[in-house]
Design an enzyme around this catalytic site. Structure first.
Site, short mmCIF file in Angstrom:
data_model
loop_
_atom_site.label_atom_id
_atom_site.label_comp_id
_atom_site.label_asym_id
_atom_site.label_seq_id
_atom_site.Cartn_x
_atom_site.Cartn_y
_atom_site.Cartn_z
N SER A 109 11.20 -1.53 -12.91
CA SER A 109 11.18 -2.08 -11.77
C SER A 109 9.56 -3.24 -11.36
CB SER A 109 11.43 -2.22 -10.16
OG SER A 109 12.58 -0.82 -10.33
N HIS B 208 14.45 -7.12 -12.51
CA HIS B 208 14.84 -6.50 -14.04
C HIS B 208 16.07 -7.46 -13.88
CE1 HIS B 208 14.17 -2.30 -14.15
NE2 HIS B 208 14.78 -2.42 -12.28
N HIS C 291 20.67 0.74 -13.75
CA HIS C 291 20.84 2.34 -13.13
C HIS C 291 22.05 3.01 -12.31
CE1 HIS C 291 16.51 0.16 -12.19
NE2 HIS C 291 15.92 1.30 -11.69
N TYR D 110 22.49 4.04 -9.79
CA TYR D 110 22.91 3.78 -8.18
C TYR D 110 23.63 2.56 -7.77
CZ TYR D 110 18.45 0.81 -8.63
OH TYR D 110 17.66 -0.58 -9.28
N GLU D 111 23.37 1.74 -8.74
CA GLU D 111 23.99 0.36 -9.16
C GLU D 111 26.09 1.64 -8.98
OE1 GLU D 111 22.56 -2.84 -11.60
OE2 GLU D 111 21.87 -0.71 -12.26
N ALA E 66 8.55 2.63 -11.30
CA ALA E 66 8.41 2.26 -10.53
C ALA E 66 8.38 3.61 -9.67
CB ALA E 66 8.47 0.94 -9.99
N MET F 57 14.33 6.92 -8.90
CA MET F 57 15.29 6.29 -8.85
C MET F 57 15.64 6.92 -10.55
SD MET F 57 16.16 3.87 -5.40
CE MET F 57 15.40 4.71 -4.54
N SER F 58 14.90 6.93 -11.69
CA SER F 58 15.22 6.33 -12.66
C SER F 58 15.14 7.82 -13.91
CB SER F 58 15.13 5.34 -13.21
OG SER F 58 13.84 5.73 -13.16
N ASN G 146 4.10 2.67 -4.61
CA ASN G 146 3.92 2.81 -2.95
C ASN G 146 3.74 4.30 -2.41
OD1 ASN G 146 7.21 2.11 -4.04
ND2 ASN G 146 6.92 4.02 -2.16
N HIS H 137 11.54 -3.01 -1.15
CA HIS H 137 11.54 -3.00 -2.33
C HIS H 137 10.73 -3.85 -2.91
CE1 HIS H 137 13.34 -3.40 -6.69
NE2 HIS H 137 13.75 -4.60 -6.64
N1 HPA Z 1 10.55 6.75 -3.79
C1 HPA Z 1 12.04 6.31 -4.73
N2 HPA Z 1 12.08 5.08 -5.61
C2 HPA Z 1 10.94 4.37 -5.77
C3 HPA Z 1 10.13 4.65 -4.75
C4 HPA Z 1 9.87 5.65 -4.14
O1 HPA Z 1 8.98 5.55 -2.59
N3 HPA Z 1 8.45 3.57 -4.94
C5 HPA Z 1 9.51 2.83 -6.33
N4 HPA Z 1 10.89 3.53 -6.21
#
Ligand code: HPA
Length: 274
Positions: A30, A61, A83, A85-86, A113, A211-212, A235, A247
């Site tokens: 991402s 994306h 992903h 989660y989609e 990310a 998440m990937s 982050n 996001h």
């Molecule tokens: N948590 C989960 N997935 C993420 C995060 C996070 O803090 N930052 C970027 N993808």
């Protein structure tokens, strides 16, 4: 049509568009998609046009496969990923990686990310993945196994190739960035974590959360590919900073690090091909 035939059909479509054999595959996380624009002699195709590929619906994306060159290496760059989660089946999430193997790919660089748990990490840092913890609640190999693709019970004691970890860490040092090596923990998302969950994951030994990546790494090892993983710490994980996660913040950090990210990949990818 079984999985093996679907892989062959997708690989056949790509080969007809461009017959070069990609040695290295790259999946861009991402906010990190811009690297695809730097590929030399590109042939681009939309995921939507490749047989059996699912489409991608997340901001940040694009959904393209770019074949071309990075230095002397022939590469297949997946600009955007599918992903879990989609709502896709986990088998569809790893389908692009299976097609890469079907095209003759031998190495795979997975980027993402991620939120940072390790107290030494700062947003904008990059972490070489040295191992993972799969808490997604699924495994991409569940279901019948096709022995032509790989074994029923693959070994995961060295998912992230040690020599590839060294390549990425050396590349980070060359561009003057801290070369963290850590454990990536994967959840299904799409909600971010609670501070209590983050404290639990830190206690479990995770350095970054996302998440990937984990499904693709497992599928790639299943098929005998060598795997490298790189997290861009976008982050601090939930509860470690005084503000809410968005996001947007993930994409903004991607924007800030993209120069260094592109420099690193440009250095490292040819070394993952040799
Ligand atoms: N948590 C989960 N997935 C993420 C995060 C996070 O803090 N930052 C970027 N993808």
């Amino acid at each position: 049509m079984d999985l093996y035939e679907r892989i062959a059909e997708a690989a056949g479509y790509i080969k007809a568009a461009d017959p070069r054999t990609p040695r290295v595959g790259v999946v861009l996380g991402s906010g990190l998609g811009e690297f695809a624009e730097t590929v030399a002699d590109p042939t681009a195709m939309a995921f939507a046009d490749i047989p059996h590929f699912k489409n991608v619906g997340v901001a940040g994306h694009a959904a393209r496969l770019v074949l071309g060159r990075v230095g002397r290496a022939t590469v297949a760059v997946f600009q955007g990923r599918i992903h879990y989660y989609e709502g896709h089946d986990i088998a569809d999430v790893v389908f692009p990686v299976r097609v890469l193997a079907g095209l003759g790919g031998q190495s795979l660089l997975l980027t993402n990310a991620a939120g940072g748990l390790n107290r030494e990490y700062r947003p904008g840092d990059m972490m070489v993945i040295r191992d993972h913890i799969n808490l997604m609640g699924v495994n991409p190999l569940r279901g019948p196994n096709d022995d032509r693709l790989g074994p029923r019970f693959p070994d995961l004691s060295a998912v992230y190739d040690p020599a590839f970890q060294d390549v990425l860490a050396a590349g980070l040092a060359e561009i003057g960035r801290p070369a963290h090596r850590g454990v990536y923990l994967a959840l299904s998302g799409p909600s971010y974590e609670t501070p209590a969950e983050i404290r639990m994951m830190a206690a479990l030994g995770a350095d970054a959360v996302g998440m990937s990546t984990v499904p693709e790494a497992i599928a790639a090892r299943h098929m005998g590919m060598r795997v490298a993983g790189l997290s861009c710490i976008s982050n601090l994980a939930a509860g470690l900073a005084a503000r809410a996660l968005t996001h947007r913040e993930v994409l903004e950090t991607g924007e800030k690090v993209k120069g260094d990210f592109i420099r690193l990949l440009t250095l490292a990818i040819p070394r993952l091909a040799s």
